[in-house]
Design an enzyme around this catalytic site. Sequence first.
Site, short mmCIF file in Angstrom:
data_model
loop_
_atom_site.label_atom_id
_atom_site.label_comp_id
_atom_site.label_asym_id
_atom_site.label_seq_id
_atom_site.Cartn_x
_atom_site.Cartn_y
_atom_site.Cartn_z
N CYS A 2 112.90 42.50 23.52
CA CYS A 2 111.47 43.14 23.75
C CYS A 2 110.49 42.27 24.69
O CYS A 2 110.80 40.85 24.53
CB CYS A 2 110.58 43.61 22.90
SG CYS A 2 111.35 44.85 21.68
N ARG A 27 114.24 41.31 29.31
CA ARG A 27 114.14 41.00 27.69
C ARG A 27 114.61 42.36 27.04
O ARG A 27 114.67 42.31 25.81
CB ARG A 27 112.86 40.62 27.42
CG ARG A 27 112.58 39.23 27.96
CD ARG A 27 111.04 39.05 27.54
NE ARG A 27 111.05 38.65 26.08
CZ ARG A 27 111.53 37.70 25.46
NH1 ARG A 27 111.62 36.57 26.25
NH2 ARG A 27 111.49 37.28 24.12
N TRP A 74 113.43 46.64 23.62
CA TRP A 74 115.02 46.58 23.49
C TRP A 74 115.00 47.16 22.13
O TRP A 74 114.62 46.15 20.81
CB TRP A 74 115.52 45.13 23.65
CG TRP A 74 116.96 45.13 23.60
CD1 TRP A 74 117.87 45.36 24.44
CD2 TRP A 74 117.66 44.86 22.32
NE1 TRP A 74 119.28 45.23 23.84
CE2 TRP A 74 119.05 44.57 22.44
CE3 TRP A 74 117.55 44.27 21.07
CZ2 TRP A 74 120.15 44.58 21.88
CZ3 TRP A 74 118.44 44.04 20.17
CH2 TRP A 74 119.68 44.05 20.57
N ASN A 100 107.35 41.87 19.56
CA ASN A 100 108.61 41.49 19.81
C ASN A 100 109.14 40.89 18.53
O ASN A 100 108.57 39.95 18.04
CB ASN A 100 108.47 40.36 21.07
CG ASN A 100 109.92 39.70 21.27
OD1 ASN A 100 109.94 38.67 21.93
ND2 ASN A 100 111.03 40.45 20.81
N GLY A 101 110.23 41.44 18.14
CA GLY A 101 110.77 40.71 16.86
C GLY A 101 111.35 41.70 15.92
O GLY A 101 111.24 42.83 16.17
N GLU A 482 134.26 32.23 30.88
CA GLU A 482 132.96 32.59 31.41
C GLU A 482 133.35 33.77 32.59
O GLU A 482 132.65 34.70 32.56
CB GLU A 482 132.58 31.29 32.24
CG GLU A 482 131.23 31.53 32.78
CD GLU A 482 130.11 32.26 32.07
OE1 GLU A 482 130.11 32.36 30.76
OE2 GLU A 482 129.09 32.47 32.82
N LYS A 486 131.37 37.36 32.47
CA LYS A 486 130.68 37.81 33.51
C LYS A 486 131.26 39.30 33.87
O LYS A 486 130.52 40.08 34.23
CB LYS A 486 130.88 37.09 34.73
CG LYS A 486 130.08 35.69 34.76
CD LYS A 486 128.61 35.65 34.59
CE LYS A 486 128.16 35.68 33.22
NZ LYS A 486 127.64 34.81 32.62
N GLU A 489 130.33 41.81 31.14
CA GLU A 489 128.78 42.16 31.03
C GLU A 489 128.21 42.84 32.01
O GLU A 489 127.48 43.79 31.75
CB GLU A 489 128.07 40.81 31.24
CG GLU A 489 127.87 39.78 30.02
CD GLU A 489 127.16 38.68 30.31
OE1 GLU A 489 127.56 37.75 31.16
OE2 GLU A 489 126.16 38.50 29.68
N HIS A 505 151.66 33.77 22.76
CA HIS A 505 151.46 33.90 21.28
C HIS A 505 150.65 35.37 20.80
O HIS A 505 150.16 35.63 19.93
CB HIS A 505 150.57 32.86 20.81
CG HIS A 505 151.09 31.57 20.81
ND1 HIS A 505 152.50 31.14 20.04
CD2 HIS A 505 151.15 30.68 21.42
CE1 HIS A 505 152.86 30.04 20.32
NE2 HIS A 505 152.01 29.55 21.13
N LYS A 604 118.26 39.34 27.97
CA LYS A 604 118.33 37.77 28.42
C LYS A 604 118.25 36.87 27.41
O LYS A 604 118.85 35.60 27.13
CB LYS A 604 117.58 37.54 29.76
CG LYS A 604 117.74 36.19 30.21
CD LYS A 604 117.82 35.94 31.79
CE LYS A 604 118.50 34.77 32.27
NZ LYS A 604 119.89 34.77 32.22
C1 F6R Z 1 125.53 35.69 29.54
C2 F6R Z 1 124.38 35.11 28.93
C3 F6R Z 1 124.19 35.11 27.43
C4 F6R Z 1 123.36 33.70 27.03
C5 F6R Z 1 123.44 33.62 25.44
C6 F6R Z 1 122.45 32.43 25.27
O1 F6R Z 1 125.65 35.87 30.76
O2 F6R Z 1 123.43 35.09 29.54
O3 F6R Z 1 125.60 35.03 26.70
O4 F6R Z 1 124.10 32.67 27.67
O5 F6R Z 1 122.59 34.69 24.95
O6 F6R Z 1 121.43 32.36 25.74
P1 F6R Z 1 120.51 31.08 25.95
O7 F6R Z 1 121.32 30.20 26.83
O8 F6R Z 1 119.20 31.21 26.37
O9 F6R Z 1 120.67 30.39 24.45
#
Ligand code: F6R
Length: 609
Positions: A2, A27, A74, A100-101, A482, A486, A489, A505, A604
Site C-alpha cells: 500500500c 506499492r 495491495w 499501510n501495514g 535474474e 524478470k 514477473e 540432476h 515494489k
Molecule cells: C524483482 C524485485 C524484487 C525485489 C525484492 C527486494 O524485480 O524487484 O524481487 O528485488 O522485493 O526488494 P529490495 O531490493 O527493495 O529490498
Amino acid sequence: MCGIIGYVGKKKPIPVLIEGLKQLEYRGYDSAGIAVVLNEEVRIRRVKGKIALLEKSLEDSPLDGLYGLGHTRWATHGRPSEENAHPHRDCTGTIVVVHNGIIENYLDIKESLKKKGHQFKTETDSEVIAHLVEEYFEGTLENAVLKAVKELEGAYAVAVISTKDPQKIVAAKIGPPAVVGLGEEEFLVSSDINPLLKYTQNIVFLEDRDIAVITPAGVQFLDFGGRKLQKKIDHITWNPMMIEKRGYKHFMLKEIFEQPQVVRDTLQGRLSLDSANVCLSEIGIPDEILSDTGRVVIIACGTSYHAGLVGKYFIEAMAGVPVDLEFASEYRYRDFILDEKALVVVISQSGETADTLAALRAVKEKGPQTLAVCNVVSSSIAREAAGVLYTHAGPEIGVAATKTFIAQLTAMALLGLHLAQVKGTAGNKERLRLIEELLRIPHRMEHILHDVQKIEKLAARFVSFNHFLYLGRWVSYPAALEGALKLKEISYIHAEGYPGGEMKHGPIALIDDKMPTMVIIPKDRVYDKMLSNISEIKTRIGYIVAVAFDNDETIASRVDEVLPVPPVDPLFSPFVTILPLQLFAYYIAAIRGADVDQPRNLAKSVTVE
Ligand code: F6R
C-alpha cells in the site's frame, strides 16, 4: 504494501493526492481512494482498481476540499473491493484513516470495540484504527492517535484526519516507511519521497514510534510518549524529472536504457586510476575494521539476492574472503552464527523490505559490523546499518527491478575491490586492471542498447511459449536466475533459472521442443562445460537461445539463436549478459499486452512479512 499520501497547504488537494498516488501505485494497485475535508465535512471517493479509475471517477463527479488523504491498496486483510478500499471511517464519519501495514491484533480490538457499540463496515484490519481514534478522541487529534497507537500491534504507517480538529494530518509509524515533505506553506506525508519532490526536496524520514502533526503552519514531531522531537531534515537531490517516462512506452524500458549511466553514476568519485584505489570512506566503516573482515554474509531478497550472488563471486575472487549468501526471510528465523570478524552486508533497493530489515535487526543484536547497500537515501535499512554504500540509480518506478540490479552489481564490485585493497589481497596492477575493466562497462552496455530490434523480433517469435529454462554457471548463474525472474514477473510465463551443472540432476527431464532454454555462455572458465549443456539439450530437440560474446562462431553453429554481447572481463560479464535477458522479458510482456510496470500481485516495496 500500500501507499499513503496526505496534503495540507495552499493548493487544491485532489490533484496533488492523485498525482502522488500515481507515483505510489507501484506499492499496490488493487483499489484506491481519497478523502478531502470541506466545511467540516469529509468527502470520500473510493474505487476498486487502479488510480486511473479513481481519477476518472473524480473527473466525472468532482469533489472539492481544503486538505486530505489518499491511498493505493495491495490487499492483505479483506478482498479488493470498494468497501475495503481506504480511507476508512469511524462510526461518526468524522475521523478518517489511511494505513499501510498489518494490524496483527485487529480481531481482538474489533471485538472489544464492538462491545462498546462500534459498528464496522469492512473486512479490513485498518478500520480498527479509525474506531480506536474515535474511542479516544478528546481535545486534539494527536492525543487520540497517541492513545490509539499504544493498542496497536503489528506494522503500520498511518495518517489520520478529523473534522473535529481541522486542517491537520497526524501520521505515525512502526515498520513501513513514512516521510514528511516540508514545502513553502505546504506540507505532505507519503510512503516514499517520489510524490514529494515536485513540492520540496526537504524531507524528514519518520523513525519507528514517531508522530508527525502536520498543519498549514508547519510540522511538529512527537514520540509515542507525546514528547517533542527535533528531527533532522534531509535535502534530497533526486528531482521530479527523474520520475517521468520521457517518451518511453514503459518505465521499465526507460530504466533498462538508463543502466550505462547508472554504472557511471555509481562509480563516480569512488575510483582513482592514479592510485588504483577505490575510495569508500563515505560508507562510515573504517578501513582498519574492514581489513579485519574474516567472512562476509550477504542478506537480501529477490533481485537484490541475485545481485548478492554476483557480489559473492566478486568478493571471493577479488578479496579472497569467504562469502555466504542468505535469503533475508530465512536468515531472520535461523539460529545463525556470526563472529566478530563477520561483515554483514544487507542489499535492498528500497531499504524498506520487511524481511531484510528484520534480518538486519537480528544481526545487530549479535554485534557484528553491518553495511547496507541501498538505493533510497535515508531509508530504514540505510539508517539502521552501521555503514551504507549507496547505489546511484535514481528512483526506479517499474516494479521489476532492472537499473537498481545493475547499480547493486556496481556497488558489489566496488566493495570487492575495496576489501581487496584494505586486506592487501590484490596488488596495484590487478586492481588497476579491474578498475579499467569496470570503467569500460557502460560503453559496452551502450553497444547492446544501440540495437535492440533483434531482441524484440526474437521475443515476438517466442511469445506463445509457456515455459522457459535459463541456464548459466559461475557468474552467469545469477544472471540466469535474474533473467528467469524478470520473465515470470512481468509476462507471467513460467521460467526457471538453474546452474548449468545441475541440469542433469533433474531439469533435463523437462527439455523438449516446447520448452526453450536461454543459455548464458560468455567465454569464461566454465565455457566448455556449458557447451556440454548445449549438446545435451540439442540431443533432446530443445530450442536454444544463447547469450554469448560477439563473434563466437562455435556458439553460433550450435544453437538456434544468439543474442550477442560485447566481450568484457568474464568476472564482470553479468553487467552485459543481463541486458538482453531484461529486454527479452520486457518485449515478451509488452507484446502479450501485460501491465509491464505494474505486474499483477506484485508490489515494489515489500514492507510486510
Ligand atoms: C524483482 C524485485 C524484487 C525485489 C525484492 C527486494 O524485480 O524487484 O524481487 O528485488 O522485493 O526488494 P529490495 O531490493 O527493495 O529490498
